[in-house]
Design an enzyme around this catalytic site. Structure first.
Site, PDB file in Angstrom:
ATOM      1  N   ALA A 161       0.828  -1.212   0.000  1.00 54.67           N
ATOM      2  CA  ALA A 161       0.000   0.000   0.000  1.00 54.67           C
ATOM      3  C   ALA A 161       0.859   1.257   0.000  1.00 54.67           C
ATOM      4  CB  ALA A 161      -0.933  -0.002   1.199  1.00 54.67           C
ATOM      5  N   THR A 162       2.066   1.161   0.527  1.00 58.80           N
ATOM      6  CA  THR A 162       2.972   2.317   0.469  1.00 58.80           C
ATOM      7  C   THR A 162       3.191   2.705  -0.997  1.00 58.80           C
ATOM      8  OG1 THR A 162       4.038   1.701   2.543  1.00 58.80           O
ATOM      9  CG2 THR A 162       5.326   3.093   1.048  1.00 58.80           C
ATOM     10  N   ASN A 166      -5.206   3.557  11.391  1.00 61.01           N
ATOM     11  CA  ASN A 166      -4.445   2.394  11.839  1.00 61.01           C
ATOM     12  C   ASN A 166      -4.257   2.345  13.355  1.00 61.01           C
ATOM     13  OD1 ASN A 166      -3.045   4.592  10.398  1.00 61.01           O
ATOM     14  ND2 ASN A 166      -1.246   3.854  11.480  1.00 61.01           N
ATOM     15  N   GLN A 206      -6.721  -0.252   6.452  1.00 55.19           N
ATOM     16  CA  GLN A 206      -7.257  -0.765   7.717  1.00 55.19           C
ATOM     17  C   GLN A 206      -8.757  -1.043   7.628  1.00 55.19           C
ATOM     18  OE1 GLN A 206      -5.453  -1.729  10.253  1.00 55.19           O
ATOM     19  NE2 GLN A 206      -3.479  -0.839   9.710  1.00 55.19           N
ATOM     20  N   SER A 265      -3.815  -3.578   1.110  1.00 51.60           N
ATOM     21  CA  SER A 265      -2.592  -4.347   1.335  1.00 51.60           C
ATOM     22  C   SER A 265      -2.932  -5.696   1.952  1.00 51.60           C
ATOM     23  CB  SER A 265      -1.693  -3.540   2.283  1.00 51.60           C
ATOM     24  OG  SER A 265      -0.522  -4.248   2.550  1.00 51.60           O
ATOM     25  N   ALA A 266      -2.418  -6.784   1.338  1.00 52.22           N
ATOM     26  CA  ALA A 266      -2.838  -8.138   1.736  1.00 52.22           C
ATOM     27  C   ALA A 266      -2.445  -8.510   3.154  1.00 52.22           C
ATOM     28  CB  ALA A 266      -2.256  -9.159   0.761  1.00 52.22           C
ATOM     29  N   HIS A 267      -1.304  -7.981   3.635  1.00 47.86           N
ATOM     30  CA  HIS A 267      -0.830  -8.488   4.935  1.00 47.86           C
ATOM     31  C   HIS A 267      -1.652  -7.973   6.112  1.00 47.86           C
ATOM     32  CE1 HIS A 267       1.723  -5.116   6.664  1.00 47.86           C
ATOM     33  NE2 HIS A 267       1.645  -4.687   5.421  1.00 47.86           N
ATOM     34  N   THR A 319       7.201  -8.128 -13.623  1.00 49.15           N
ATOM     35  CA  THR A 319       6.577  -9.446 -13.781  1.00 49.15           C
ATOM     36  C   THR A 319       5.675  -9.737 -12.589  1.00 49.15           C
ATOM     37  OG1 THR A 319       8.516 -10.148 -14.991  1.00 49.15           O
ATOM     38  CG2 THR A 319       7.093 -11.899 -14.161  1.00 49.15           C
ATOM     39  N   CYS A 331       5.567   1.402  12.089  1.00 44.50           N
ATOM     40  CA  CYS A 331       6.671   2.177  11.527  1.00 44.50           C
ATOM     41  C   CYS A 331       7.233   3.139  12.564  1.00 44.50           C
ATOM     42  CB  CYS A 331       6.187   2.979  10.326  1.00 44.50           C
ATOM     43  SG  CYS A 331       4.878   2.171   9.451  1.00 44.50           S
TER      44      CYS A 331
HETATM   45  C1  LIG Z   1      -3.355   2.979   7.093  1.00 46.85           C
HETATM   46  C2  LIG Z   1      -2.139   2.351   6.471  1.00 46.85           C
HETATM   47  N1  LIG Z   1      -1.742   2.749   5.261  1.00 46.85           N
HETATM   48  C3  LIG Z   1      -0.675   2.224   4.650  1.00 46.85           C
HETATM   49  C4  LIG Z   1       0.074   1.240   5.256  1.00 46.85           C
HETATM   50  C5  LIG Z   1       1.256   0.687   4.530  1.00 46.85           C
HETATM   51  O1  LIG Z   1       0.984  -0.623   4.066  1.00 46.85           O
HETATM   52  P1  LIG Z   1       2.126  -1.514   3.448  1.00 46.85           P
HETATM   53  O2  LIG Z   1       2.796  -2.197   4.581  1.00 46.85           O
HETATM   54  O3  LIG Z   1       1.419  -2.480   2.546  1.00 46.85           O
HETATM   55  O4  LIG Z   1       3.030  -0.625   2.689  1.00 46.85           O
HETATM   56  C6  LIG Z   1      -0.290   0.790   6.531  1.00 46.85           C
HETATM   57  C7  LIG Z   1       0.542  -0.207   7.243  1.00 46.85           C
HETATM   58  O5  LIG Z   1       0.762  -0.105   8.457  1.00 46.85           O
HETATM   59  C8  LIG Z   1      -1.423   1.360   7.164  1.00 46.85           C
HETATM   60  O6  LIG Z   1      -1.829   0.965   8.371  1.00 46.85           O
END
Ligand SMILES: Cc1ncc(COP(=O)(O)O)c(C=O)c1O
Length: 393
Positions: A71-72, A153, A181, A201-203, A239, A326
Site C-alpha cells: 500500500a505504500t 491504523n 485498515q 494491502s494483503a498483509h 513481472t 513504523c
Molecule cells: C493505514 C495504512 N496505510 C498504509 C500502510 C502501509 O501498508 P504496506 O505495509 O502495505 O506498505 C499501513 C501499514 O501499516 C497502514 O496501516
C-alpha cells in the site's frame, strides 16, 4: 501461551492461504504473460484472484484493480502521479489530506511540498476523524486531490468516506482513500461510495506481505509510477508475483465472506477486553466504539509509559504496540493522540491492542490479567502517577 494483539501492524497468513500459494512457488512458475502452457496455467490462477478481488470490493468491470508491491507503493503512486498529471502539467496546485494519515501519505506530501505543491493537513475532531464539512471548507478551485483514509491504523476510527466522496464528486476533485485498515475488517463496497482511487494491502487481512493494490474507478488515466513492459496493461510494470496475488485473492475472499458473523465475534472479544480495562482507574479509550473497526482498541493509562507497558506485556508473551509499527521504535508521543488534543504525558501512554479472527476468549482473558498486573507494577514505580494520586493522612 503466545498472544498476538498487533494485527493492525500485520497479520498471520491464514494457513489456507499458504496452502493455496505453495504450488506457485513450485511446479506452476510460468510467467502469466507467456503464451505457452506454463503461462496459461498461471494466467488462469491470476484471473481467479482478480475475480476474487473485484467481488470482495464490489468493483465494476469498467474499473481497474492494479497489483502493487504494497500500500505504500499505491499511496505514493496516486499522490505523485496526480502531481505529475494535474499539478506539474495542469493548472491545479493543491492537495488535501488529514493530519492522521499513514506516513506513506504524509511523507509523500512533505516531498511534494518541497516540489512546490500546496498541501492542507486537515485537523481531526475529538474522535480522531475528519468531518465531511471540514473537507468541503478547504477545497478550492485549485484542489487536484483529496486523500483521506477509510479507517485509522492507530485508533480504528472510521472516516465518513461516503460523504467525503460525494463532496469531491460535486466539486470535481479526485478522491483517494487509503483503505488498508478497512478492507477485510468492515464492508468496502465500491458501488456504494464515490472513490476514484483506493489502496489496500494483503498483509493486513491474513494474506502475504509484499503485495497490495490500487483500485482505479472507471480505469481513468493515472501516469504509471513504474515504467517498463506491458504488465497490467502498462499501468504498473514488473513481472507479476503470481503466488502472492493468488494468496491475496483468497485472503480477501476469506476476510469478506461471512464478514458480519466474523466481525461480531471479534467485536465481542474486543469489547470484553475494553470493558475489563476500563474498570482500571485513570484509563481512557480513544474514539467511540460504534464507529471503530471491530478489532481495534487504543487505550491510554495515566502514569504508565507506553514502552514500559509493552515491555511488561512482552515478558508475558503478548505482542501489542504503542502506535503504528513504523513509528513504534521511537520513544515518541502517539501522534494521533496529540492530534485529538491529548496532553503530551497522556500521548506517551497509548497502547494499541488489535485483534483478529484468530484471537480467542482465553487469550483475551490472559491479556486482561497481564495488563492489570503490569498497570499495578508500573504505576507503583511511576513518579508522574504518584503526583496525581490523592494524598492520604
Ligand atoms: C493505514 C495504512 N496505510 C498504509 C500502510 C502501509 O501498508 P504496506 O505495509 O502495505 O506498505 C499501513 C501499514 O501499516 C497502514 O496501516
Amino acid at each position: 501461551m503466545e498472544i498476538y494483539l498487533d494485527n493492525n501492524a500485520t497479520t498471520m497468513v491464514d494457513p489456507k492461504v499458504v496452502e493455496a500459494m505453495v504450488p506457485f512457488f513450485g511446479q506452476m512458475y510460468g510467467n502469466p504473460n507467456s503464451l505457452h502452457k506454463f503461462g496459461t496455467q498461471t494466467h488462469a490462477a491470476l484471473t481467479k484472484a482478480v475475480d476474487q478481488v473485484y467481488k470482495a470490493l464490489n468493483a465494476a468491470d469498467a474499473d481497474d484493480v492494479i497489483f502493487t508491491s504494497c500500500a505504500t507503493e499505491s499511496n505514493n503512486w496516486v499522490l505523485k502521479s496526480v502531481w505529475l498529471d494535474h499539478i506539474m502539467h495542469g493548472h491545479k496546485n493543491h492537495i488535501v489530506v488529514s493530519e492522521v494519515e499513514h506516513p506513506s501519505v504524509l511523507t509523500t506530501c512533505r516531498f511534494l511540498e518541497e516540489q512546490g505543491v500546496k498541501v492542507t493537513y486537515l485537523p481531526v475532531n475529538d474522535q480522531g476523524i475528519v468531518e465531511a464539512h471540514t473537507v468541503k471548507s478547504f477545497i478550492t478551485d485549485r484542489t487536484a486531490l483529496v486523500s483521506i483514509m477509510w479507517a485509522n491504523n492507530e485508533t480504528g476510527m472510521i472516516f465518513p468516506i461516503k460523504e467525503i466522496g460525494e463532496i469531491c464528486r460535486e466539486k470535481g476533485v479526485l478522491f483517494h482513500t487509503d483503505a488498508v485498515q478497512a478492507v477485510g475488517k468492515i464492508p468496502v463496497d465500491l458501488q456504494a461510495v464515490h472513490v476514484d482511487f483506493l489502496s489496500f494491502s494483503a498483509h493486513k487481512f491474513h494474506g502475504p506481505k509484499g503485495i497490495g493494490g490500487l483500485y482505479i474507478r472507471n480505469s481513468q488515466a493515472l501516469s504509471p509510477l513504474l515504467h517498463g513492459g506491458e504488465h497490467m496493461g502498462g499501468r504498473r510494470s514488473g513481472t507479476l508475483n503470481v503466488p502472492y496475488i493468488v494468496g491475496m485473492g483468497l485472503a480477501m475472499e476469506l476476510a469478506t465472506q461471512n464478514m458480519s458473523a466474523t466481525s461480531a465475534k471479534i467485536r465481542a472479544l474486543r469489547d470484553r477486553l475494553e470493558d475489563a480495562l476500563l474498570q482500571l482507574p485513570d484509563v481512557f479509550v480513544v474514539g467511540n466504539r460504534a464507529n471503530r473497526t471491530p478489532n481495534t482498541l487504543l487505550i491510554s493509562i495515566r502514569g504508565v509509559e507506553g514502552e514500559g507497558m509493552l515491555w511488561d506485556l512482552n515478558n508475558a508473551h503478548i505482542g501489542a504496540s504503542t502506535g503504528s509499527a513504523c513509528a513504534s521504535e521511537d520513544l515518541e508521543a502517539n501522534t494521533v493522540m496529540l492530534a485529538i488534543g491529548a496532553d503530551s504525558e497522556l500521548a506517551h501512554t497509548g497502547i494499541r491492542l488489535s485483534l483478529s479472527r484468530f484471537t480467542t476468549e482465553a487469550e483475551v482473558d490472559a491479556v486482561i490479567d497481564a495488563f492489570k498486573k503490569a498497570v499495578g507494577r508500573l504505576r507503583a514505580i511511576s513518579s508522574s502517577y504518584a503526583k496525581v494520586q490523592p494524598t492520604h493522612s
